[in-house]
Design an enzyme around this catalytic site. Structure first.
Site, short mmCIF file in Angstrom:
data_model
loop_
_atom_site.label_atom_id
_atom_site.label_comp_id
_atom_site.label_asym_id
_atom_site.label_seq_id
_atom_site.Cartn_x
_atom_site.Cartn_y
_atom_site.Cartn_z
N THR A 93 -18.52 5.46 -8.62
CA THR A 93 -17.33 6.23 -9.00
C THR A 93 -17.52 7.65 -8.49
O THR A 93 -18.39 8.37 -8.99
CB THR A 93 -17.14 6.24 -10.53
OG1 THR A 93 -17.11 4.90 -11.00
CG2 THR A 93 -15.86 6.95 -10.90
N LYS A 145 -9.27 4.15 -10.07
CA LYS A 145 -10.35 4.25 -11.07
C LYS A 145 -10.12 5.48 -11.96
O LYS A 145 -10.39 5.45 -13.17
CB LYS A 145 -11.70 4.34 -10.35
CG LYS A 145 -12.90 4.62 -11.23
CD LYS A 145 -13.29 3.46 -12.14
CE LYS A 145 -14.48 3.85 -13.04
NZ LYS A 145 -14.92 2.78 -13.92
N LYS A 189 -18.70 13.18 -15.67
CA LYS A 189 -18.58 13.23 -14.20
C LYS A 189 -17.20 12.70 -13.79
O LYS A 189 -16.48 13.33 -13.02
CB LYS A 189 -19.67 12.37 -13.55
CG LYS A 189 -19.43 12.11 -12.06
CD LYS A 189 -20.29 10.99 -11.50
CE LYS A 189 -20.19 9.66 -12.17
NZ LYS A 189 -19.67 8.55 -11.41
#
Ligand code: NAP
Length: 288
Positions: free
Chosen positions: A97, A172, A240
């Site tokens: 990711t 995502k 993150k």
């Protein structure tokens, strides 16, 4: 069957690479910390290499699943990086990711070298990786995706091309934005149940059958009730991801007030020593 290299044998990559062997692919792994690669070979019987470049030599597909933007750059670039070892026409499928920006940057470098690049972040967590039932959101050229999809299928329940390179990462981000507010809502609901003198188990048994039900409610309420978070998707990783969502929203003009607030709540959880706790630990912050 294909020759596949897998780079990054963490919580996610270790079982994902195992599924490739189970489907009959010829797999070579590489991990920065060699002990994990040795453990993987002992369990699954493939090969391991001493650098990402060596693992990628001769592979038709190179899969990676590492940490953040800089980690991905390190794994792909430089003399020991995957791109240095890949043969012309090979496809790099990245499951990390990261930002859409770094995937576009790497796809452009790959193209100059005659390599293909597909961004393919996943959802479904550790259990999804272990059971081979991940949701995979991809970005890239349709022809490259068509080649990669049957390989990705080894560990996917659903795999879909969302658009050009970077589009998988954007999808995502939608996933993480949807989860952030939901987990805070669930935490508040269970916290309220406790304060109201109700049994969390009884409440969830009833409300999970109706409109309030969710994967998080089903799979996390029991451990949330026990205040147990030593598993799952780490708060550090979530921060993150939310950082990527918020900076992308700054660029595209999307309004994400709840996501921004929940990001700050996770910062407080980190301050409580919960950086490696599961994201359901938002309830621990309410209980302080
Ligand atoms: P993890 O268990 O911490 O594993 C990270 C892996 O990346 C390790 O193999 C690590 O190598 C490697 N790595 C990190 N930085 C590196 C670098 N600079 N150079 C080379 N290798 C490096 O993480 P994970 O849970 O598998 O997550 C991996 C990615 O998937 C992350 O982007 C995460 O956000 C995403 N993801 C995770 C989940 C989940 O539930 N865990 C779900 C969806 C998506 P070492 O062994 O040497 O440290």
């Amino acid at each position: 069957m294909a020759r596949v290299a897998f780079l990054g044998l963490g919580v996610m990559g270790f079982p994902m690479a195992g599924h490739l062997v189970a489907k009959g692919h010829e797999v070579t792994v590489w991990n920065r910390t060699p002990a994990k690669a040795e453990a993987w070979v002992a369990k699954h019987g493939g090969e391991s290499a001493s650098t990402a470049a060596k693992a990628a030599e001769g592979a038709d597909f190179v899969m990676s699943c590492v940490g953040n933007d800089d980690d991905l750059r390190q794994v792909c670039l430089g003399p020991d990086g995957a791109f240095a070892g890949m043969k012309a026409g090979a496809v790099h499928v990245d499951h990390t990711t990261v930002s859409a920006q770094v995937t576009r940057e790497l796809a452009a470098i790959a193209a100059e070298k005659g390599l293909a690049f597909v961004d393919a972040p996943v959802s479904g967590g550790q259990a999804g990786a272990e059971n081979g039932v991940l949701s995979v959101m991809c970005g890239g050229e349709a022809a490259d995706y068509a080649r990669a999809e049957p390989v990705i299928a080894a560990y996917a329940r659903i795999c879909r091309l969302m658009g050009p390179v970077g589009a998988g990462q954007l999808a995502k981000m939608c996933n993480q934005i949807a989860i952030a507010g939901l987990v805070q809502g669930l935490s508040e609901s269970l916290h309220f149940a406790e304060k109201a003198g109700l049994s969390i188990t009884d409440v969830v048994e009833v409300i999970s059958q109706g409109a309030a039900g969710s994967w998080q409610m089903q799979n996390r309420h029991a451990t949330m009730a026990e205040n147990r978070f030593d598993f799952g998707f780490a708060v550090d990783w979530m921060r993150k991801d939310l950082g990527i969502c918020l900076s992308t929203a700054n660029e595209n003009g999307a309004s994400l007030p709840v996501t921004a607030l929940v990001d700050q709540f996770y910062k407080e959880v980190q301050g409580m020593g919960g950086g490696r706790w599961d994201t359901s630990s938002l309830i621990a912050r309410l209980r302080r």
